[in-house]
Design a protein around this motif. Structure first.
Motif, PDB file in Angstrom:
ATOM      1  N   GLU A 188       0.627  -1.051  -0.101  1.00 29.67           N
ATOM      2  CA  GLU A 188       0.137   0.054  -0.072  1.00 29.67           C
ATOM      3  C   GLU A 188       0.752   1.207  -0.064  1.00 29.67           C
ATOM      4  O   GLU A 188       0.554   2.269  -0.793  1.00 29.67           O
ATOM      5  N   LEU A 189       2.020   1.375   0.625  1.00 26.53           N
ATOM      6  CA  LEU A 189       2.920   2.347   0.822  1.00 26.53           C
ATOM      7  C   LEU A 189       3.351   2.498  -0.744  1.00 26.53           C
ATOM      8  O   LEU A 189       3.622   3.548  -1.174  1.00 26.53           O
ATOM      9  N   ASP A 190       4.007   1.502  -1.303  1.00 26.43           N
ATOM     10  CA  ASP A 190       4.491   1.294  -2.820  1.00 26.43           C
ATOM     11  C   ASP A 190       3.304   2.120  -3.760  1.00 26.43           C
ATOM     12  O   ASP A 190       3.670   3.002  -4.639  1.00 26.43           O
ATOM     13  N   GLU A 191       1.949   1.824  -3.535  1.00 27.79           N
ATOM     14  CA  GLU A 191       1.008   2.219  -4.317  1.00 27.79           C
ATOM     15  C   GLU A 191       0.897   3.609  -4.226  1.00 27.79           C
ATOM     16  O   GLU A 191       0.933   4.644  -4.923  1.00 27.79           O
ATOM     17  N   LEU A 192       0.823   4.516  -2.805  1.00 32.37           N
ATOM     18  CA  LEU A 192       0.953   5.673  -2.671  1.00 32.37           C
ATOM     19  C   LEU A 192       2.087   6.537  -3.063  1.00 32.37           C
ATOM     20  O   LEU A 192       1.825   7.463  -3.648  1.00 32.37           O
TER      21      LEU A 192
END
Length: 297
Positions: free
Chosen positions: A5-9
């Protein structure tokens, strides 16, 4: 929050900043199709459209702008932390602006600063003496040296000296004409050299403690000064009793120029500290902190 999810953000922030899937993909070392898949997964998970895409441009939607305002500062802070870590590993360099007052400058910097400068040839230090408790950030200083009881709560403080204590002293000539005080209340009958506080404008009260109780005595006399060295000169010359920092008075006492009284009424207080704003210090300032840090008993 999961790593994915951090990668997506982060991918979303990069696209919003570059306004291009192609440029963002190159920066992230991904293919444009993989990046597109990542953004679609993020939008599906959040249930909103984050990017408005055409054949020529890409820009955040209203929801995307709101998300960008929330998460971009956090990513910037992370990047700043990583950059600062890299700076930490490099040789200290640059200028340090330091403010303090005369006694602290001589007590802390006199012996240590020359060696520090020899050990760090790429660092320069500017020392400004000022008795006022100035705003370090507003006045453009990297750090200041002050007594522990004068520190601002939003500052980081490192001890650079032992606990301090005040001393009540008078010259042998003065005590030939006046009896030695036995209690602080006896000071009413003495000619006392008082110190004018530059910041508040008031006279510095003489503080004492006995049996766990603290109290102040307002003294009077013929002379009021706003300089510690001048006060010491006047007291040594017999102008009256003085209220001096112990470290300032001891050399005169050792030479027999001053006699100490009421010692049992003067208790230790927080000594000198180097204080600096609550943020990551530069490598140069960190090196100075390590050089000045008090490690004695």
């Amino acid at each position: 929050m999961k790593k994915g999810e951090l990668d997506e953000l982060f991918a979303f922030v990069t696209i919003a900043r570059t306004r291009s899937f192609t440029r963002a993909a190159a920066e992230l070392n991904l293919s444009p199709s993989a990046l597109s898949h990542t953004i679609k997964a993020l939008e599906l998970r959040l249930g909103v459209r984050l990017l408005a895409r055409t054949t020529r441009s890409v820009a955040p939607t209203a929801a995307g702008e709101r998300l960008l305002r929330s998460v971009e500062p956090a990513f910037r802070e992370v990047q700043a932390g990583v950059t600062a870590l890299g700076d930490w590993q490099r040789e200290p360099h640059g200028n340090i602006r330091l403010t303090t007052f005369s006694y602290a400058a001589h007590a802390v910097l006199g012996a240590s600063l020359p060696k520090f400068l020899l050990d760090h040839p790429k660092v320069s230090v500017e020392v400004v003496l000022d008795s006022k408790l100035i705003d370090l950030i507003a006045e453009g200083f990297d750090a200041g040296i002050r007594f522990g009881e004068s520190l601002d709560q939003d500052m980081i403080a490192v001890p650079v000296g032992p606990a301090a204590r005040m001393a009540i002293v008078g010259s042998p000539a003065y005590f030939e004409r006046h009896p030695r005080p036995q209690t602080p209340s006896d000071l009413d009958a003495h000619n006392c050299v008082n110190y004018r506080q530059i910041g508040s404008g008031g006279l510095l009260p003489w503080e004492f403690e006995r049996d766990g109780k603290e109290f102040r005595v307002r003294t009077s006399g013929q002379l009021v000064v706003d300089d510690g060295d001048l006060a010491a000169t006047a007291v040594v010359a017999g102008a009256g009793l003085g209220y001096m920092l112990e470290g300032h008075a001891l050399p005169y006492i050792a030479k027999g120029q001053l006699i100490r009284v009421l010692e049992e009424w003067c208790t230790p207080f927080a000594g000198l500290h180097l204080c600096y704003p609550n943020r990551q210090p530069s490598p140069a300032l960190r090196a100075l902190i390590d050089a000045l840090r008090w490690t004695g008993p």
